[in-house]
Design a protein around this motif. Structure first.
Motif, short mmCIF file in Angstrom:
data_model
loop_
_atom_site.label_atom_id
_atom_site.label_comp_id
_atom_site.label_asym_id
_atom_site.label_seq_id
_atom_site.Cartn_x
_atom_site.Cartn_y
_atom_site.Cartn_z
N PHE A 46 0.09 4.02 10.20
CA PHE A 46 0.89 3.69 11.40
C PHE A 46 2.23 3.03 11.11
CE2 PHE A 46 -2.92 1.06 10.86
CZ PHE A 46 -2.35 -0.14 10.47
N GLU A 47 2.43 2.47 9.91
CA GLU A 47 3.73 1.84 9.63
C GLU A 47 4.79 2.83 9.15
OE1 GLU A 47 1.17 1.82 7.57
OE2 GLU A 47 1.60 0.83 5.66
N VAL A 48 4.37 4.06 8.88
CA VAL A 48 5.33 5.03 8.32
C VAL A 48 6.52 5.25 9.26
CG1 VAL A 48 5.65 7.47 7.67
CG2 VAL A 48 3.68 6.18 6.81
N TYR A 49 6.24 5.42 10.55
CA TYR A 49 7.33 5.67 11.50
C TYR A 49 8.34 4.52 11.54
CZ TYR A 49 4.53 9.43 13.64
OH TYR A 49 3.80 10.57 13.87
N ASP A 50 7.89 3.29 11.28
CA ASP A 50 8.82 2.16 11.31
C ASP A 50 9.87 2.29 10.23
OD1 ASP A 50 7.25 1.16 13.30
OD2 ASP A 50 6.09 -0.16 11.97
N PHE A 91 10.29 5.32 8.27
CA PHE A 91 10.80 6.69 8.19
C PHE A 91 10.55 7.38 9.53
CE2 PHE A 91 9.13 5.35 4.02
CZ PHE A 91 10.36 5.22 3.37
N PRO A 92 11.46 7.14 10.49
CA PRO A 92 11.21 7.65 11.85
C PRO A 92 11.21 9.17 11.89
CG PRO A 92 13.41 6.71 11.66
CD PRO A 92 12.71 6.39 10.38
N LYS A 93 10.65 9.67 12.98
CA LYS A 93 10.62 11.12 13.21
C LYS A 93 12.04 11.66 13.12
CE LYS A 93 6.64 10.70 16.25
NZ LYS A 93 5.92 11.24 17.40
N THR A 124 -2.35 6.30 1.31
CA THR A 124 -2.35 7.17 0.13
C THR A 124 -2.24 6.31 -1.13
OG1 THR A 124 -1.31 9.13 -0.88
CG2 THR A 124 0.16 7.59 0.25
N HIS A 125 -1.94 6.90 -2.25
CA HIS A 125 -1.84 6.17 -3.52
C HIS A 125 -0.89 6.93 -4.44
CE1 HIS A 125 -4.84 8.65 -6.04
NE2 HIS A 125 -4.46 9.35 -5.02
N ALA A 126 -0.52 6.29 -5.55
CA ALA A 126 0.50 6.89 -6.42
C ALA A 126 0.01 8.14 -7.13
CB ALA A 126 0.98 5.87 -7.44
N GLY A 127 -1.29 8.25 -7.31
CA GLY A 127 -1.84 9.47 -7.87
C GLY A 127 -2.64 9.31 -9.15
N GLY A 128 -2.18 8.44 -10.03
CA GLY A 128 -2.74 8.43 -11.37
C GLY A 128 -4.02 7.67 -11.58
N LEU A 129 -4.22 6.60 -10.83
CA LEU A 129 -5.31 5.68 -11.14
C LEU A 129 -6.21 5.50 -9.93
CD1 LEU A 129 -2.65 4.95 -12.84
CD2 LEU A 129 -3.73 2.77 -13.25
N PHE A 130 -7.43 5.99 -10.02
CA PHE A 130 -8.36 5.80 -8.91
C PHE A 130 -9.78 6.14 -9.31
CE2 PHE A 130 -7.03 10.21 -8.54
CZ PHE A 130 -8.18 10.89 -8.14
N ALA A 131 -10.73 5.65 -8.52
CA ALA A 131 -12.15 5.90 -8.76
C ALA A 131 -12.75 6.57 -7.54
CB ALA A 131 -12.87 4.58 -9.03
N ARG A 153 0.84 -1.20 0.00
CA ARG A 153 0.00 0.00 0.00
C ARG A 153 0.87 1.25 0.00
NH1 ARG A 153 -3.16 0.52 5.79
NH2 ARG A 153 -1.37 1.02 7.11
N GLY A 154 0.24 2.39 -0.25
CA GLY A 154 0.98 3.63 -0.47
C GLY A 154 1.28 4.39 0.81
N ILE A 155 2.54 4.72 1.00
CA ILE A 155 2.95 5.57 2.11
C ILE A 155 3.89 6.67 1.59
CG2 ILE A 155 2.55 3.81 3.88
CD1 ILE A 155 5.65 3.40 3.93
N PHE A 156 4.70 7.27 2.45
CA PHE A 156 5.55 8.39 2.05
C PHE A 156 6.69 8.51 3.03
CE2 PHE A 156 1.81 9.50 4.48
CZ PHE A 156 2.36 10.04 5.64
N GLU A 157 7.77 9.17 2.58
CA GLU A 157 8.82 9.53 3.52
C GLU A 157 8.66 11.03 3.79
OE1 GLU A 157 12.15 11.18 2.30
OE2 GLU A 157 10.69 11.76 0.77
N TRP A 158 9.55 11.60 4.61
CA TRP A 158 9.28 12.96 5.08
C TRP A 158 9.59 14.06 4.07
CZ3 TRP A 158 5.62 12.98 8.20
CH2 TRP A 158 5.47 11.94 9.11
#
Ligand code: UD2
Ligand code: MN
Length: 579
Positions: A444-448, A450-452, A311-318, A278-283
């Motif tokens: 909730f997995e983002v911090y694992d 890409f920590p603060k 989140t999602h990559a941006g291009g493809l969604f309904a 699934r879609g996440i992000f770094e800081w």
């Protein structure tokens, strides 16, 4: 009706699938699975509109799904079944120049049928889902700017061929002010074969993909809008699973799994093996994908069921078309390209909607070799993408998390982002939840991973005190060769470093290490935000505390770790902020 018949006839794959007429007789909203029914009720607590729709779908192994294509063709020919095609020696020059022009090898693309077959990359289970018959209709929106011909038109054919005709209201093509000749009158001519189902609109000026998508949504008439990039291939039964989620709950953004299509040989390949991502992000807000945490996977009964994603990559969604506008569509201040995925995602989650990735819906996307187009004339002195990120950050993040972004991208701090009144008012009026809530409950997995981030001790170009050269990644990537020093250019980029209070030295999303105790190399940042680098701001010495050595400017482009010597001028550095 006559219209349906026309559409059906031009659709080879769905012509013997269950017809809309037969669908009419099917029982609606029959709840014959108590487990599914309980699950639906649980979710009703959160989503007011959900109760009227009952369970979204049910799995009946052994009985082919109601929308499942019945006669997907098997064919031989270039690129069929998603196979690679290759460039001959004589074609090489043309192939290379088309790649420079479009980011795709159009010579290879041109060899492949508009309706080529692709492999079924879904979980086997996906064939047996029964979806509600009374699904909302979809407008598929394709925005495009100077796209190659065959990749663009293959997208259109694929949408038409792979969608049940009665659910596909229209394909809305919006030309974002393309200048290529092949996209002029020829396009109007070509789409006549679709008997009005494909509509073409043109922007009178360049709006960028973000503004053009909002315009496409305004021009659409279907219940649901489905955005696709203009170089996609839809896989078996891609549409109903998306529509089913929105029918169940109109506040869900439903996202297909995006398979890969090679920019050079056009091989179609599944993006992942068995594990869901699934879609996440770094800081710095680079988009990332990560294995779905167990906690989320275990909410579901079957592995082919949709799961929630931050989140999602941006291009493809309904999305439900009206809901898209109720949510303010995209921030109008976002320019051309980038960050709009985060804007819509954070807004949805924080203000009452949600995002689900739908494993049974698969669409291939051609990832470009490079971005072939410019952003036009814009009066922005930082990268447009950074400006977009800043607008998102300033509206949707809280102070704690904003600081992580500015720690990661220190040079843009303070740049004017324009008027945010409308966005901030929306957030207030809709009583939107905090970013902290979003991080704890959804991402909730983002911090694992890409920590603060601890604050920077210094950032900018790292210049030798005894000369004019700056530390430079020399374009090296993780796993690559040694970094070096070269003439300071003051543009940041490969010469932009950050040393934080916990000893980490970062460049972009990467960190720097000296695994051999001598040369510097790019590394993935550790999951703890700590590192070995000690910068003494008074003396300018940069010391590696595990190797007990200091950074020394060498001859040519060389930079190495050497035994520390306080009298050695080559071991003295100054970190200058660059903007
Ligand atoms: C990804 C997304 C893309 C978009 C972008 C960030 C996927 C697969 N792709 O980049 O949809 O979210 O991240 O903003 O998730 N276009 C215009 N006008 C422009 C520029 C582009 O209409 O000024 C069109 C372009 O022709 C294409 C679409 O917008 O159909 C997306 O552009 P891209 O394919 O260059 O973006 P991509 O896939 O690198
Ligand atoms: Mn794309």
């Amino acid at each position: 009706s006559k219209k349906d018949k026309l559409a059906k006839d031009s659709n080879p794959i769905h012509k013997v699938a269950k017809s809309p007429d037969a669908a009419e007789e099917a029982p609606k909203n029959v709840v014959d699975n108590p487990v599914e029914s309980n699950k639906a009720q649980e979710e009703v607590v959160q989503v007011e509109v959900a109760h009227q729709f009952g369970p979204p779908q049910r799995l009946t192994p052994g009985q082919l799904g109601n929308f499942e294509p019945r006669d997907y063709p098997s064919r031989n020919g270039p690129g069929e079944n998603g196979q690679a095609v290759y460039t001959t020696m004589e074609e090489r020059t043309r192939a290379d120049s088309s790649t420079r022009e479009f980011g795709f090898n159009m010579v290879n693309s041109d060899k492949i049928a508009m309706d080529r077959t692709i492999p079924d990359t879904r979980l086997d289970e996906c064939k047996y889902w029964q979806y509600p018959e009374d699904l909302p209709t979809a407008s598929v929106i394709l925005v495009f700017h100077n796209e190659g011909w065959s990749t663009l038109m293959r997208t259109v054919h694929s949408v038409i061929n792979m969608s049940p005709p009665h659910l596909l209201k229209e394909v809305v093509m919006v030309d974002d002010y393309s200048s290529k000749d092949h996209l002029k009158g020829r396009l109007e001519e070509y789409i006549k074969q679709f008997n009005g189902k494909v509509k073409l609109y043109r922007n009178p000026e360049r709006l960028g993909l973000i503004g053009t998508r909002t315009r496409g949504a305004e021009l659409s008439t279907g219940d649901v809008i489905v955005f696709l990039d203009a170089h996609c291939e839809c896989n078996r039964n891609w549409l109903p699973p998306l529509l089913a989620r929105i029918r169940y709950d109109r506040t869900i953004m439903a996202v297909p799994i995006v398979d890969g299509v090679d920019w050079d040989n056009f091989r179609y390949h599944p993006v992942y093996g068995e594990a869901h991502h699934r879609g996440i992000f770094e800081w710095g807000f680079l988009y990332k994908e990560s294995a779905v945490p167990k906690k989320e996977l275990s909410r579901r009964q079957h592995n082919s069921e949709p799961y929630r994603s931050p989140t999602h990559a941006g291009g493809l969604f309904a999305m439900d078309r009206k809901y898209f506008f109720e949510m303010g569509a995209y921030d109008e201040g976002l320019k051309i390209w980038g960050g709009e995925n985060f804007e819509l995602s954070f807004k949805l989650w924080q203000c009452g909607g949600s995002i689900e990735w739908v494993p049974c819906s698969r669409v291939g996307h051609v990832y470009r070799n490079h971005m072939p187009y410019g952003f036009g004339k814009l009066d922005v002195k930082i990268p447009v993408i950074s400006l977009n990120y800043m607008r998102v950050v300033e509206v949707w993040l809280d102070d704690e998390h904003k600081e992580f972004f500015y720690t990661r991208e220190p040079s843009v701090r303070g740049y004017p982002v324009g008027d945010l009144t409308k966005q901030l008012k929306f957030k207030k009026d809709h009583n939107c939840k905090s970013f902290k809530w979003f991080m704890e409950e959804v991402a909730f997995e983002v911090y694992d991973r890409f920590p603060k981030l601890p604050p920077n001790k210094a950032w900018g170009e790292v210049k030798e005190k005894s000369g004019m050269r700056c530390l430079d990644t020399m374009g090296q990537q993780v796993g690559g060769g040694a970094m070096g020093i070269s003439g300071c250019h003051h543009f940041g980029g490969n010469q932009m470093f950050r040393i934080n209070t916990k000893g980490q030295m970062g460049v972009g999303e990467r960190c720097i290490e000296a695994p051999n105790g001598s040369t510097l190399h790019m590394h993935f940042c550790e999951t703890q935000p700590t590192g070995p680098w000690q910068l003494d701001l008074t003396t300018g010495v940069i010391r590696h505390e595990h190797h007990e050595k200091c950074l020394e400017a060498g001859s040519g482009n060389k930079v190495t770790l050497e035994p520390c010597d306080p009298s050695n001028e080559k071991q003295k550095w100054v970190v200058n902020e660059v903007r």
